[in-house]
Design an enzyme around this catalytic site. Structure first.
Site, PDB file in Angstrom:
ATOM      1  N   SER A 114       0.819  -1.208   0.000  1.00  0.00           N
ATOM      2  CA  SER A 114       0.000   0.000   0.000  1.00  0.00           C
ATOM      3  C   SER A 114       0.857   1.264   0.000  1.00  0.00           C
ATOM      4  O   SER A 114       0.508   2.258  -0.621  1.00  0.00           O
ATOM      5  CB  SER A 114      -0.926   0.003   1.219  1.00  0.00           C
ATOM      6  N   GLU A 140      -3.838  -2.436  -6.871  1.00  0.00           N
ATOM      7  CA  GLU A 140      -3.833  -1.077  -7.424  1.00  0.00           C
ATOM      8  C   GLU A 140      -4.313  -0.052  -6.398  1.00  0.00           C
ATOM      9  O   GLU A 140      -4.968   0.937  -6.732  1.00  0.00           O
ATOM     10  CB  GLU A 140      -4.655  -1.013  -8.713  1.00  0.00           C
TER      11      GLU A 140
END
Length: 385
Positions: A124, A363
């Site tokens: 992240s 993503e």
């Protein structure tokens, strides 16, 4: 404010894509081996001209393709998306030589692309990546004979299409301690010495692996964009693909919703059809409401991208967040309304239940998207003061 509605040609194209996915792509997908690149499926996507559209169309078209394919064949959707994700940095930032070598092969489905950003300790928090690009190597590399040279040392993890891709868009740290400003994007062919990989056994059926870089040589000819400006390459790519992840999610949600409508309309229970129970009818209505809301946000974000709007990062994050969370909810409720049959291997909803979980993480996880949204909101407020 960008708005969106399908015009008749777009509606017809989406219907054609769903039919192609069911008739030509799904049979190939069913022959593939989970966890491995299905090269026959990718080649068929190229034969149909869909991969070429990754480089000739905008964000709205990308979303239309991903939603339509996801509705009928998630494997085909994912194969297309991964080609686009891995190759878009080459299309947008590559040199003429890089583009001429790789993009035609990506478009015809003979070269498999991959986007290598995440690491074991930098998922992240992508700016924390540690793959090192160390200067100082002097040996010739591949066919290049000039420019600065580096050696890549470290690991990448959770990389879709690894370790079977033919080339990787790799993000490495060229300036230690500089955060996002010290990252460079490289185009690294899979046959570079020192580059190895292993597949990972994941819940999602598409291929995901880890990569190991043992002094892998790269040169200035392998740089995508500018040295130390690779994070811009990564974020620009994600701003395009995040709304389309939302489109993938909407396609799955719509498939689950339609399956639920069919099941509840014919299933006998408690002296009537399931659809006649108010609790069921209201649940189906909620599933439809959330799916349509997510669809509208996805295409509003894609339209904003195509129009060059200033708030694309916020809209892209909102679209991915809402659509992926919505799809998780809709698929889960569809399973609940179908009962045990939906948990049987091979059932559409069993497949969607496995597929729908990962998009909330890759993503940029949902928590990351909320952080982006908040950051953009406060930046807008400060700019207005």
């Amino acid at each position: 404010m960008p708005a969106f509605s399908l015009d008749p040609p777009q509606s017809a194209w989406c219907a054609e894509l769903r039919a192609l996915a069911a008739e030509r792509l799904r049979p190939l997908a069913e022959k593939g081996e989970p966890g491995h690149v299905n090269r026959a499926l990718v080649a068929e996507l190229g034969q149909l001209g869909l991969l070429e559209r990754l480089f000739t169309s905008g964000a709205v078209d990308l979303c239309l393709m991903r939603e339509s394919l996801a509705y009928a064949c998630t494997e085909a959707e994912t194969a297309l998306a991964l080609q686009g994700l891995g190759a878009h940095p080459v299309h947008a930032h590559g040199t003429l030589a890089q583009r001429e070598r790789w993009l035609p092969r990506v478009a015809d489905g003979t070269a498999i692309a991959a986007f290598a950003l995440s690491e074991p300790a930098a998922g992240s928090d992508a700016a924390a990546l540690e793959l090192r690009a160390e200067a100082g190597a002097s040996e010739p590399v591949a066919e290049s004979d000039g420019g600065a040279r580096w050696r890549l040392t470290g690991e990448k993890c959770w990389i879709s299409n690894a370790p079977e891709a033919d080339f990787y868009t790799v993000f490495a740290r060229t300036t230690p301690g500089a955060g996002a400003r010290g990252v460079t994007a490289f185009l690294v062919p899979a046959d570079r010495p020192g580059l190895t990989g292993t597949g990972l056994d994941m819940l999602s059926p598409h291929p995901i692996g880890a990569l190991s870089f043992d002094a892998v040589p790269v040169t200035a000819d392998d740089v995508l964009g500018e040295v130390d400006r690779g994070f811009r390459v990564a974020m620009g790519t994600l701003n395009l693909f995040r709304p389309s992840v939302g489109a993938f999610a909407v396609g799955m949600a719509q498939a689950a919703l339609d399956a639920t409508l069919a099941h509840t309309a014919q299933r006998e229970a408690f002296g009537g059809k399931l659809k006649d129970l108010q609790s069921v009818a209201h649940q189906v209505a909620e599933m439809a409401l959330r799916t349509e809301a997510a669809r509208l946000m996805v295409y509003a974000a894609a339209t904003a991208y195509d129009e060059g709007a200033a708030d694309v990062p916020k809209r892209a994050a909102m679209a991915k967040l809402l659509a992926t969370e919505t799809a998780q909810y809709v698929v889960d409720q569809a399973v609940q309304l179908h009962g045990a049959r939906a948990l049987r291997r091979g059932h559409l909803l069993e497949h969607l239940y496995r597929e729908v979980r990962a998009p909330r993480i890759y993503e940029g996880a949902s928590e990351v998207q909320r952080g982006i949204i908040a950051k953009e909101l406060y930046a807008t407020r400060e700019a207005a003061q």
